[in-house]
Design an enzyme around this catalytic site. Structure first.
Site, PDB file in Angstrom:
ATOM      1  N   ASP A 113      11.174  70.219  42.066  1.00 17.19           N
ATOM      2  CA  ASP A 113      11.307  69.023  41.252  1.00 17.19           C
ATOM      3  C   ASP A 113      11.030  67.810  42.123  1.00 17.19           C
ATOM      4  OD1 ASP A 113      12.212  67.815  38.599  1.00 17.19           O
ATOM      5  OD2 ASP A 113      13.461  66.743  40.034  1.00 17.19           O
ATOM      6  N   MET A 130       5.631  59.328  45.200  1.00 19.99           N
ATOM      7  CA  MET A 130       6.613  60.398  45.058  1.00 19.99           C
ATOM      8  C   MET A 130       7.784  59.977  45.951  1.00 19.99           C
ATOM      9  SD  MET A 130       6.186  64.520  45.508  1.00 19.99           S
ATOM     10  CE  MET A 130       5.558  64.494  47.188  1.00 19.99           C
ATOM     11  N   HIS A 161      18.651  64.352  37.634  1.00 24.24           N
ATOM     12  CA  HIS A 161      17.600  63.531  38.240  1.00 24.24           C
ATOM     13  C   HIS A 161      17.766  63.353  39.739  1.00 24.24           C
ATOM     14  CE1 HIS A 161      15.629  62.889  34.471  1.00 24.24           C
ATOM     15  NE2 HIS A 161      16.782  62.551  33.931  1.00 24.24           N
ATOM     16  N   ASP A 191      18.004  69.257  40.398  1.00 24.68           N
ATOM     17  CA  ASP A 191      17.135  69.664  39.290  1.00 24.68           C
ATOM     18  C   ASP A 191      16.340  70.919  39.632  1.00 24.68           C
ATOM     19  OD1 ASP A 191      18.162  67.546  37.899  1.00 24.68           O
ATOM     20  OD2 ASP A 191      16.294  66.399  37.837  1.00 24.68           O
TER      21      ASP A 191
END
Length: 187
Positions: free
Chosen positions: A13, A26, A160, A165
């Site tokens: 994730d 990212m 999150h 996750d």
């Protein structure tokens, strides 16, 4: 025709500053081996630019300013992630597993290619949403994690945080595979 090379499923994730790689950063990666979820990788990255979508930062709770100070340089992060993937995969083929895998894979693929020259997962990813649709026969609208959780009853939940996750996704994946094996083959 099947190959004799073993596969290792790795749940991944990411949290990002926006919807597409290159234009947005990212911000974090979380990963675990699906069959051995205590084997994990997590890293927060310095942003590659100042662009962001406010909603993306609100969802993740991350701060670009904090990551500029404390995050890992993207090249170092991706080299560390590659070393971890290589170590846990050994001689097996690593398989990227994600919930809405096209999104997460697009960032991981971009960062691997930009900062290390290649992606150890190749050009494919296994999407848990699509797997659930195939196993359950549900509509695409019913592939939200909350709907899947109602059916398979995971102990974990998503929040999150990329590592949390990834662990949640790994549990969903295992539960779906277990359900598939109980149902027999899917036509």
């Amino acid at each position: 025709m099947s190959t004799s090379r073993q596969e290792i499923f790795i749940s991944i994730d990411v949290e990002t500053a926006g919807p597409i790689p290159g234009e947005y950063s990212m911000l974090s990666i979380g990963a675990c081996v699906v069959a051995a979820p205590s084997t994990t990788f997590a890293c927060e990255l310095k942003p590659i630019n100042d662009r962001f979508v406010q909603e993306a930062l609100e969802v993740s709770g991350m701060s670009l300013d904090q990551l500029k100070r404390d995050g890992t340089e993207p090249e170092a992060a991706m080299r560390r992630f590659r070393a971890w993937v290589d170590k846990v995969a050994g001689d097996a083929t690593p398989v990227f597993v994600g919930f809405n895998a096209p999104f997460d894979w697009s960032f991981v693929n971009y960062y691997f290619h930009r900062f290390t020259g290649e992606n150890p997962f190749g050009f494919t990813a296994l999407d848990i949403k699509a797997l659930w649709m195939g196993v359950s026969g549900c509509s695409w609208a019913d592939t939200r994690s909350s709907r899947i959780a109602e059916e398979v009853h995971p102990e974990l939940h998503g929040d999150h945080d990329a590592l949390h996750d990834a662990l949640y996704q790994a549990e969903l994946f295992r539960l779906i595979l277990n359900r598939k094996s109980r149902c027999g083959s899917v036509s």
